[in-house]
Design an enzyme around this catalytic site. Structure first.
Site, PDB file in Angstrom:
ATOM      1  N   GLU A 126       1.070   3.892   1.877  1.00 18.64           N
ATOM      2  CA  GLU A 126       1.664   4.284   3.163  1.00 18.64           C
ATOM      3  C   GLU A 126       2.856   3.409   3.531  1.00 18.64           C
ATOM      4  O   GLU A 126       3.867   3.880   4.063  1.00 18.64           O
ATOM      5  CB  GLU A 126       0.638   4.176   4.297  1.00 18.64           C
ATOM      6  CG  GLU A 126      -0.618   5.006   4.112  1.00 18.64           C
ATOM      7  CD  GLU A 126      -1.740   4.221   3.434  1.00 18.64           C
ATOM      8  OE1 GLU A 126      -1.475   3.537   2.421  1.00 18.64           O
ATOM      9  OE2 GLU A 126      -2.884   4.302   3.908  1.00 18.64           O
ATOM     10  N   CYS A 185      -2.079  -0.210   7.455  1.00 16.01           N
ATOM     11  CA  CYS A 185      -1.331   1.048   7.358  1.00 16.01           C
ATOM     12  C   CYS A 185      -1.463   1.868   8.643  1.00 16.01           C
ATOM     13  O   CYS A 185      -0.513   2.532   9.058  1.00 16.01           O
ATOM     14  CB  CYS A 185      -1.783   1.812   6.124  1.00 16.01           C
ATOM     15  SG  CYS A 185      -1.384   0.909   4.609  1.00 16.01           S
ATOM     16  N   HIS A 220       0.855  -1.185   0.000  1.00 21.35           N
ATOM     17  CA  HIS A 220       0.000   0.000   0.000  1.00 21.35           C
ATOM     18  C   HIS A 220       0.899   1.246   0.000  1.00 21.35           C
ATOM     19  O   HIS A 220       2.062   1.184   0.428  1.00 21.35           O
ATOM     20  CB  HIS A 220      -0.888   0.006   1.250  1.00 21.35           C
ATOM     21  CG  HIS A 220      -2.076  -0.912   1.153  1.00 21.35           C
ATOM     22  ND1 HIS A 220      -3.152  -0.818   2.009  1.00 21.35           N
ATOM     23  CD2 HIS A 220      -2.355  -1.920   0.291  1.00 21.35           C
ATOM     24  CE1 HIS A 220      -4.052  -1.747   1.689  1.00 21.35           C
ATOM     25  NE2 HIS A 220      -3.597  -2.437   0.662  1.00 21.35           N
ATOM     26  N   CYS A 244      -6.066   1.970   6.088  1.00 24.15           N
ATOM     27  CA  CYS A 244      -6.661   0.679   6.474  1.00 24.15           C
ATOM     28  C   CYS A 244      -5.988   0.188   7.765  1.00 24.15           C
ATOM     29  O   CYS A 244      -5.059   0.827   8.262  1.00 24.15           O
ATOM     30  CB  CYS A 244      -6.443  -0.325   5.337  1.00 24.15           C
ATOM     31  SG  CYS A 244      -4.761  -0.992   5.248  1.00 24.15           S
TER      32      CYS A 244
END
Lengths: 163, 163
Positions: free
Chosen positions: B57, B88, B55, B85
């Site tokens: 991040e 992260c 992801h 999420c």
């Protein structure tokens, strides 16, 4: 309650935890299993790699993704010695792992049973079957021994500084 | 409400999101800032890398860890176009990031405000100062455009199959 096969895989995760302890990392280990084969394994490496995301589960999941050449870990199980934190619980959800076995609870940061139940929230697009307690005493003992030794080292260092 | 400097950094995160959209990844972008300098940046890469942890991040945090040669991102801010999420959010806690700016909420998987408030739970050993709404419309629009196009492609593919 658990099969010999499940014990075998958790023992492999525990070996990873012991490997972490040997190099002075918090002793948590994980393996990802696919059709009875270990396809990812890892132990905490944060202090050595200086990477905040290098928890045992993350390393094992990423290796399993690479092995299967897929971010979806369907038909896989993850075995972890200690209850996963928010980041690792999230990675278990994100990789669609259907099943988690973990050993001892983490009452301070565990988000599978202790502080939250992130893996069984039907608002997320994935839920995980969770089995708790496999080789829990051994996993907890690794942590206990590690932190006891760490406290002893810190105490000795303080006393050496006073002299 | 937000400074020009903060807008500048979120615009950089938004550029990352646009880069993701161009290659067909869900358009979310992130940057980590240290003393007014971008030291980590990332956009979703999951479909290309087949790594469930890729992801925006996570990539930005890992790059920032490498830049600072430290897993602790003290004196840093992370800017993300969409609410993080669980994975992260957990990585933000684990890297001790003191401050998060995010654009639009994620009502399906956001764990900063929407489904959970993981970054402000004093049972964890770290809490994060959260600022929501910076360039939120632009961030939400990127997602909307992306998913609209994806639905259109799927519909066209279904109709082509029927012929």
């Amino acid at each position: 309650m658990f099969t010999d096969r499940q014990r075998f895989f958790m023992a492999a995760a525990l070996d990873e935890a012991k490997q972490a302890a040997i190099i002075g990392e918090v002793p948590i280990g994980a393996v990802v299993v696919h059709h009875d084969q270990i396809i990812g394994r890892g132990h905490n490496l944060r202090e050595h790699s200086e990477d905040a995301t290098d928890h045992a589960e993350m390393i094992a999941i990423r290796e399993a993704n690479a092995t299967l050449k897929s971010w979806r870990l369907v038909d896989c199980q993850i075995y972890v010695t200690i209850e996963p934190c928010p980041m690792c619980s999230g990675a278990i959800l994100n990789s669609r792992l259907p099943e988690l076995f973990y050993g001892a609870p983490d009452v301070k940061a565990g988000t599978v049973d202790s502080l939250y139940q992130l893996l069984n929230d039907d608002r997320f697009n994935h839920q995980v079957q969770v089995h708790q307690g496999l080789l829990a005493d051994e996993a907890a003992q690794e942590m206990k021994t590690f932190f006891k030794a760490a406290r002893k080292r810190r105490k000795a260092a303080r006393q050496a500084n006073k002299k």
